[in-house]
Write a protein that holds these residues in place. Structure first.
Motif, PDB file in Angstrom:
ATOM      1  N   LYS A 142      -3.953   5.238  -4.843  1.00  0.00           N
ATOM      2  CA  LYS A 142      -5.043   4.333  -4.830  1.00  0.00           C
ATOM      3  C   LYS A 142      -5.776   3.912  -3.757  1.00  0.00           C
ATOM      4  O   LYS A 142      -6.058   2.801  -3.126  1.00  0.00           O
ATOM      5  CB  LYS A 142      -4.122   3.148  -5.297  1.00  0.00           C
ATOM      6  CG  LYS A 142      -3.121   3.321  -6.419  1.00  0.00           C
ATOM      7  CD  LYS A 142      -2.448   2.129  -6.802  1.00  0.00           C
ATOM      8  CE  LYS A 142      -1.024   2.499  -7.884  1.00  0.00           C
ATOM      9  NZ  LYS A 142      -0.382   1.450  -8.070  1.00  0.00           N
ATOM     10  N   ASP A 184      -8.537   4.914  -3.382  1.00  0.00           N
ATOM     11  CA  ASP A 184     -10.061   4.700  -3.756  1.00  0.00           C
ATOM     12  C   ASP A 184     -10.349   3.085  -3.716  1.00  0.00           C
ATOM     13  O   ASP A 184     -11.273   2.508  -3.729  1.00  0.00           O
ATOM     14  CB  ASP A 184     -10.318   5.010  -5.178  1.00  0.00           C
ATOM     15  CG  ASP A 184      -9.186   4.733  -6.186  1.00  0.00           C
ATOM     16  OD1 ASP A 184      -9.731   4.719  -7.335  1.00  0.00           O
ATOM     17  OD2 ASP A 184      -8.047   4.858  -5.627  1.00  0.00           O
ATOM     18  N   GLY A 185      -9.239   2.334  -3.272  1.00  0.00           N
ATOM     19  CA  GLY A 185      -9.386   0.854  -3.012  1.00  0.00           C
ATOM     20  C   GLY A 185      -9.679   0.525  -1.611  1.00  0.00           C
ATOM     21  O   GLY A 185     -10.277   1.390  -0.923  1.00  0.00           O
ATOM     22  N   ASP A 186      -9.563  -0.742  -1.294  1.00  0.00           N
ATOM     23  CA  ASP A 186      -9.785  -0.796   0.279  1.00  0.00           C
ATOM     24  C   ASP A 186      -8.627  -1.323   1.039  1.00  0.00           C
ATOM     25  O   ASP A 186      -8.350  -1.619   2.224  1.00  0.00           O
ATOM     26  CB  ASP A 186     -10.783  -1.983   0.549  1.00  0.00           C
ATOM     27  CG  ASP A 186     -10.330  -3.497  -0.450  1.00  0.00           C
ATOM     28  OD1 ASP A 186     -11.130  -4.424  -0.072  1.00  0.00           O
ATOM     29  OD2 ASP A 186      -9.369  -3.517  -0.805  1.00  0.00           O
ATOM     30  N   ALA A 187      -7.441  -0.811   0.595  1.00  0.00           N
ATOM     31  CA  ALA A 187      -6.164  -1.028   1.487  1.00  0.00           C
ATOM     32  C   ALA A 187      -6.322   0.130   2.580  1.00  0.00           C
ATOM     33  O   ALA A 187      -6.976   1.219   2.388  1.00  0.00           O
ATOM     34  CB  ALA A 187      -4.886  -0.653   0.371  1.00  0.00           C
ATOM     35  N   MET A 224      -1.328   0.330  -0.937  1.00  0.00           N
ATOM     36  CA  MET A 224      -1.430  -0.941  -0.596  1.00  0.00           C
ATOM     37  C   MET A 224      -0.155  -1.626  -0.141  1.00  0.00           C
ATOM     38  O   MET A 224       0.020  -2.839   0.088  1.00  0.00           O
ATOM     39  CB  MET A 224      -1.934  -1.821  -1.788  1.00  0.00           C
ATOM     40  CG  MET A 224      -1.003  -1.816  -2.884  1.00  0.00           C
ATOM     41  SD  MET A 224      -2.082  -2.535  -4.408  1.00  0.00           S
ATOM     42  CE  MET A 224      -0.788  -2.764  -5.463  1.00  0.00           C
ATOM     43  N   THR A 225       1.048  -0.449   0.015  1.00  0.00           N
ATOM     44  CA  THR A 225       2.114  -1.173   0.328  1.00  0.00           C
ATOM     45  C   THR A 225       2.302  -1.691   1.778  1.00  0.00           C
ATOM     46  O   THR A 225       1.608  -0.915   2.531  1.00  0.00           O
ATOM     47  CB  THR A 225       3.291   0.129   0.174  1.00  0.00           C
ATOM     48  OG1 THR A 225       3.168   0.676  -1.175  1.00  0.00           O
ATOM     49  CG2 THR A 225       4.610  -0.478   0.669  1.00  0.00           C
TER      50      THR A 225
END
Ligand SMILES: Nc1nc2c(ncn2[C@@H]2O[C@H](COP(=O)(O)OP(=O)(O)OP(=O)(O)O)[C@@H](O)[C@H]2O)c(=O)[nH]1
Ligand SMILES: Nc1nc2c(ncn2[C@@H]2O[C@H](COP(=O)(O)OP(=O)(O)OP(=O)(O)O)[C@@H](O)[C@H]2O)c(=O)[nH]1
Ligand SMILES: [Mg+2]
Ligand SMILES: [Mg+2]
Lengths: 291, 277
Positions: free
Chosen positions: A244, A246-249, A219-220
């Motif tokens: 990460k 597995d997120g939507d970033a 998400m950076t």
């Protein structure tokens, strides 16, 4: 999706059927927007669009039947190429043990990823030693101990020693006990923290060969370019790990870091549990970045 | 839309670029620079520094529209529920907030309701000892809502003035984890007889556009009352909070500027605007 946006941008062309240089440039504005929204760094986007433009303005697209598909095709192909066409594995040392150093900003996922990597390499037949070299964060050593226990890998710790001393002692221990892979977990640090950057440099320089991995949170945002650049300058980076996912970033930081360091992305963190590690897939990441 | 008579296009583009590089969303960056161009045209402002200054003032106004004080409960204990995605600084921020209130003479209690992550409880325990405040904990894998419930019961008995609940990091896209957070929030609300006085969303300043998704989802789940923006001591600008202000109107109340207990600041719109670009 990008295809939808480009179709919309080129919709008015269906009557004329043929597209010109101005149309291509307008279409690329959509690509630029998509990449910026995906957190790819401003300058990296600028350079990338210029490369795509050179190719898109070529004969094939201007006389092609479906400009949208052609442009998306060029963008996708160039993106996959820039990300690193194929997966590159951990570089094993000619003379064991292979020494892996986990580096990166605070909270990026180093400790968890160290555990995931330990599990992955154990399943590949290696004898892995995890090393707790974060002496700063409250309960960091305990965290790695628990992670190690979960993946049934020994965790090396020494009380009251500096991270450099711990790292050196751990490799001696590994050599004595026959471990062929050592994974050193380090404290999170800012790339502008001179003292901390010097510390991780010193850990790296303690050994002839290391596999130094920069761990980056998916998400950076725009800052990825600053972080990757400095870590790349101070250390001999061998790989990047994006966590990460597995997120939507969208994960554009991966493109920025790769572009600015030239270092291959090796793994993707895809979950909180210790089996949540995948080998890097440039094609999947490219699709995700393009949305 | 560009080609203004007296304003240099390159200058406007530079300002737009600066905003984007600070993680302000492209749409908002474009809107702000266009607005700036129109204003500069009207007021005959051509000096680059004056233009940048006008933009900073605009940013400052966008972020000054709300009350940034932390709410106090009508009856004790005032209760803060702390939430956010993985690794953003929730646990450390709780320690800082606890330290701040404790140093002011308040009876503070931390609640170790992250019962999932390795050594999460141990981590908060260390902080509680350093701050010198109370800690309520159970065993790993206990139900977080149950831990929160027990803590509030204990707080009422002990006359605790401030309860701060730590929760596990969770990606806003994980339906079951967001439901778990809703449950913790409901249990707290029921036990307090009112919603938690602060539902504080912790966000990492290095986060890009995903921050908007985070804020939206967490806000929808528990009604976020304030944001704490951490790691502003890094090179990241945290511009996504401007987009959050614009689209969701959630107040930024606190800022984290380091890893120590005293590295906590009240949010200052002026300071933020001045360091944005
Ligand atoms: N969902 C998800 N969470 C992850 C992933 N990798 C790490 N995490 C979580 O991210 C948080 C931070 O992970 P850590 O391993 O403690 O990060 P770190 O880089 O060691 O942190 P510091 O040592 O403080 O710098 C934890 O809650 C982890 O469970 C991932 O791939 N997916
Ligand atoms: N530089 C800097 N580091 C910070 C700041 N706030 C927290 N950290 C660091 O960020 C890392 C993660 O902090 P935690 O408090 O464990 O984050 P968390 O959100 O509780 O993490 P999970 O519980 O795993 O989701 C730690 O290394 C902290 O020291 C800050 O303001 N500045
Ligand atoms: Mg760690
Ligand atoms: Mg935590």
């Amino acid at each position: 999706s990008l295809t939808d946006k480009l179709q919309k941008a080129f919709r008015h062309l269906s009557s004329r059927g043929k597209i010109g240089p101005k149309d291509v440039r307008d279409g690329l504005k959509e690509v630029r927007l998509a990449l910026l929204e995906a957190d790819v760094s401003y300058q990296v986007v600028k350079d990338f669009i210029r490369e795509v433009q050179d190719e898109a303005l070529g004969e094939k697209v201007l006389s092609g039947l479906n400009p949208t598909q052609q442009i998306v095709g060029i963008v996708h192909r160039k993106l996959v190429h820039l990300l690193g066409d194929a997966a590159v594995p951990i570089k094993l040392a000619a003379k064991p043990p292979t020494i892996i150093i986990m580096a990166g900003l605070q909270g990026s996922g180093k400790t968890t990823t160290a555990g995931k990597l330990a599990r992955y390499l154990t399943r590949q037949g290696h004898r892995v030693l995890l090393v707790a070299a974060d002496v700063y964060r409250p309960a960091a050593i305990e965290q790695l101990r628990q992670v190690g226990a979960q993946v049934e890998v020994e965790v090396f710790t020494v009380p009251d020693q500096s991270p450099v001393e711990i790292a050196r002692a751990s490799v001696k221990h590994a050599q004595a006990k026959g471990y062929d892979v050592v994974i050193i977990d380090t404290a999170g640090r800012l790339q502008i923290d001179q003292q901390m950057m010097q510390e991780v440099q010193e850990i790296e320089r303690s050994f002839d060969h290391t596999e130094t991995l920069l761990v980056i949170d998916a998400m950076t945002g725009q800052d990825a370019v600053n972080v990757a650049e400095e870590f790349g300058r101070k250390l001999k980076l061998d790989g990047l790990i994006l966590t990460k996912l597995d997120g939507d970033a969208r994960g554009g930081a991966a493109l920025s870091a790769r572009a600015v360091t030239g270092v291959p992305i090796k793994f993707m963190g895809v979950g909180e549990k210790l089996d949540g590690l995948e080998v890097f897939h440039p094609d999947r990441l490219a699709q995700r970045i393009l949305g | 839309l560009r080609g203004r008579s007296i304003i240099d296009d390159d200058l406007l583009e530079d300002l737009e670029e600066a905003l984007i590089q600070a993680d302000v969303s492209v749409g908002l960056a474009v809107k702000l620079t266009q607005e700036l161009a129109e204003r500069a045209e009207r007021e005959h402002v051509t000096d680059p520094e004056a233009l940048a200054d006008l933009l900073r003032k605009r940013v400052m106004r966008m972020l000054s529209q709300w009350d940034t004080t932390l709410h106090t409960g009508t009856t004790a204990p005032t209760t803060f529920l702390v939430l956010g995605v993985n690794g953003v600084g929730k646990t450390t921020s709780i320690a800082k907030i606890a330290h701040w209130y404790h140093s002011a003479g308040n009876k503070v209690m931390m609640v170790a309701a992250d019962t999932f992550r390795a050594a999460a409880i141990d981590q908060l325990q260390v902080w509680a000892e350093r701050v010198g405040c109370d800690l309520v904990r159970q065993q790993p894998n206990a139900d977080p809502a149950a831990v929160a419930f027990d803590a509030l019961q204990a707080a009422k008995t002990r006359g605790t003035q401030l309860v701060i609940i730590d929760t596990a990091g969770r990606l806003h896209t994980k339906v079951n984890l967001m439901e778990e957070l809703r449950k913790i929030n409901r249990v707290v609300e029921r036990e307090l007889g009112r919603p938690a006085d602060e539902r504080l969303l912790i966000m990492d300043a290095t986060t890009g556009q995903n921050g908007l998704n985070q804020a939206r989802q967490f806000h929808e789940a528990v009604g976020v009352t304030g944001i704490m923006l951490t790691k502003l001591d890094s090179t990241a600008k945290g511009g996504i909070v401007l987009t959050i202000a614009d689209e969701l109107g959630i107040p930024i109340k606190l800022v984290g500027v380091g890893e120590k207990l005293h590295d906590l600041q009240l949010f200052s719109a002026q300071e933020f605007a001045n360091s944005l670009f």
